[in-house]
Design an enzyme around this catalytic site. Structure first.
Site, mmCIF file in Angstrom:
data_model
loop_
_atom_site.group_PDB
_atom_site.id
_atom_site.type_symbol
_atom_site.label_atom_id
_atom_site.label_comp_id
_atom_site.label_asym_id
_atom_site.label_seq_id
_atom_site.Cartn_x
_atom_site.Cartn_y
_atom_site.Cartn_z
ATOM 1 N N HIS A 82 0.817 -1.244 -0.316
ATOM 2 C CA HIS A 82 0.421 -0.045 -0.134
ATOM 3 C C HIS A 82 1.184 1.076 -0.108
ATOM 4 C CE1 HIS A 82 -2.958 -2.392 2.217
ATOM 5 N NE2 HIS A 82 -3.762 -2.083 1.582
ATOM 6 N N LYS B 288 -16.342 -7.645 3.319
ATOM 7 C CA LYS B 288 -15.167 -8.149 4.395
ATOM 8 C C LYS B 288 -15.791 -8.047 5.577
ATOM 9 C CE LYS B 288 -10.809 -6.888 1.677
ATOM 10 N NZ LYS B 288 -9.422 -6.575 1.390
ATOM 11 N N ARG C 169 -2.493 -6.060 -8.913
ATOM 12 C CA ARG C 169 -0.167 -6.988 -8.300
ATOM 13 C C ARG C 169 -0.610 -7.702 -9.404
ATOM 14 N NH1 ARG C 169 -2.915 -7.860 -2.270
ATOM 15 N NH2 ARG C 169 -4.450 -7.825 -4.187
ATOM 16 N N SER D 165 -2.764 -7.335 2.965
ATOM 17 C CA SER D 165 -3.216 -7.681 4.392
ATOM 18 C C SER D 165 -3.889 -8.494 4.542
ATOM 19 C CB SER D 165 -4.297 -6.289 5.028
ATOM 20 O OG SER D 165 -4.255 -5.305 4.570
HETATM 21 O O1 PNS Z 1 -8.704 -3.065 0.033
HETATM 22 P P1 PNS Z 1 -10.417 -3.456 0.008
HETATM 23 O O2 PNS Z 1 -11.259 -3.597 0.552
HETATM 24 O O3 PNS Z 1 -9.847 -4.372 -1.454
HETATM 25 O O4 PNS Z 1 -10.770 -2.207 -0.793
HETATM 26 C C1 PNS Z 1 -12.081 -1.845 -0.506
HETATM 27 C C2 PNS Z 1 -13.027 -0.281 -1.115
HETATM 28 C C3 PNS Z 1 -13.487 -0.006 0.067
HETATM 29 C C4 PNS Z 1 -12.314 0.773 -2.103
HETATM 30 C C5 PNS Z 1 -14.039 -1.192 -1.312
HETATM 31 O O5 PNS Z 1 -14.603 -1.646 -1.092
HETATM 32 C C6 PNS Z 1 -14.843 0.844 -2.020
HETATM 33 O O6 PNS Z 1 -15.423 1.655 -2.448
HETATM 34 N N1 PNS Z 1 -15.907 0.683 -1.082
HETATM 35 C C7 PNS Z 1 -16.761 2.024 -0.440
HETATM 36 C C8 PNS Z 1 -18.081 1.249 -0.958
HETATM 37 C C9 PNS Z 1 -18.092 1.999 -2.131
HETATM 38 O O7 PNS Z 1 -18.237 2.518 -2.841
HETATM 39 N N2 PNS Z 1 -18.837 0.752 -3.455
HETATM 40 C C10 PNS Z 1 -19.015 0.389 -4.374
HETATM 41 C C11 PNS Z 1 -17.067 0.350 -5.343
HETATM 42 S S1 PNS Z 1 -17.981 0.338 -6.838
#
Ligand code: PNS
Length: 168
Positions: free
Chosen positions: A17, A41, A91, A129
């Site tokens: 990150h 999650k 990645r 993570s």
């Molecule tokens: O580190 P991660 O868990 O892969 O990140 C994913 C994250 C948190 C960036 C994604 O789930 C997100 O954008 N969440 C906010 C809610 C949202 O906008 N969801 C729709 C995404 S299309």
């Protein structure tokens, strides 16, 4: 001012990150590292406050990086802040389908920002993570995966001595 948002769960922040945040800070005037809510999650190892603290501590040398959190839609946050980009690390090919789907959905929800993918470096290719959590829970060495300043904090939270059972 061109603002980029680096969203993620950051549970916890890893060297992978930080590499992306560092490189994004050179491309944009301001980078907001956004601790966001991932509906897929269910349980987190660290609270949002703890995750923000760890990112703050390890990005304090980057003058144009700030840390924030948001529990709503990323598209709404982009609108509110006037951010022009979402920066994500890619990645491997396995990340692509999921990230591509999110990029398209975010663009549909808010047309004012582009998703920019930065490839991870070879050494961070496997890093996540979840990998850090798994290794630390078994008492493994996470030195190469997380910033030195927060290594002990992460290890102490995640190490689970009950996993070190003698072979049956
Ligand atoms: O580190 P991660 O868990 O892969 O990140 C994913 C994250 C948190 C960036 C994604 O789930 C997100 O954008 N969440 C906010 C809610 C949202 O906008 N969801 C729709 C995404 S299309």
């Amino acid at each position: 001012m061109r603002i980029a948002v680096c969203p993620g769960s950051f549970d916890p922040v890893t060297l992978g990150h930080l590499d992306i945040i560092n490189r994004a800070s050179k491309l944009f005037d301001k980078v907001i590292v956004l601790v966001s809510f991932n509906a897929n999650k269910s349980s987190a190892a660290f609270t949002v406050k703890e995750r923000m603290e760890m990112i703050l501590e390890t990005t304090s040398h980057l003058n144009n990086v700030v840390v924030d959190c948001y529990s709503g839609l990323l598209a709404d946050y982009l609108k509110q802040t006037g951010a022009v980009a979402i920066v994500k690390g890619l990645r491997a090919v396995s990340d692509f389908e999921y990230e591509f789907q999110m990029a398209l959905a975010n663009k549909k929800l808010y047309d004012g920002a582009e998703t920019v993918f930065l490839n991870t470096t070879g050494e961070n290719m496997f890093l996540s993570s979840s990998v850090v959590k798994e290794i630390a829970s078994f008492g493994g060495d996470i030195t190469d995966f997380v910033p030195a300043a927060i290594k002990n904090r992460i290890f102490d939270r995640l190490f689970d001595p009950s996993r070190q059972r003698p072979d049956q």
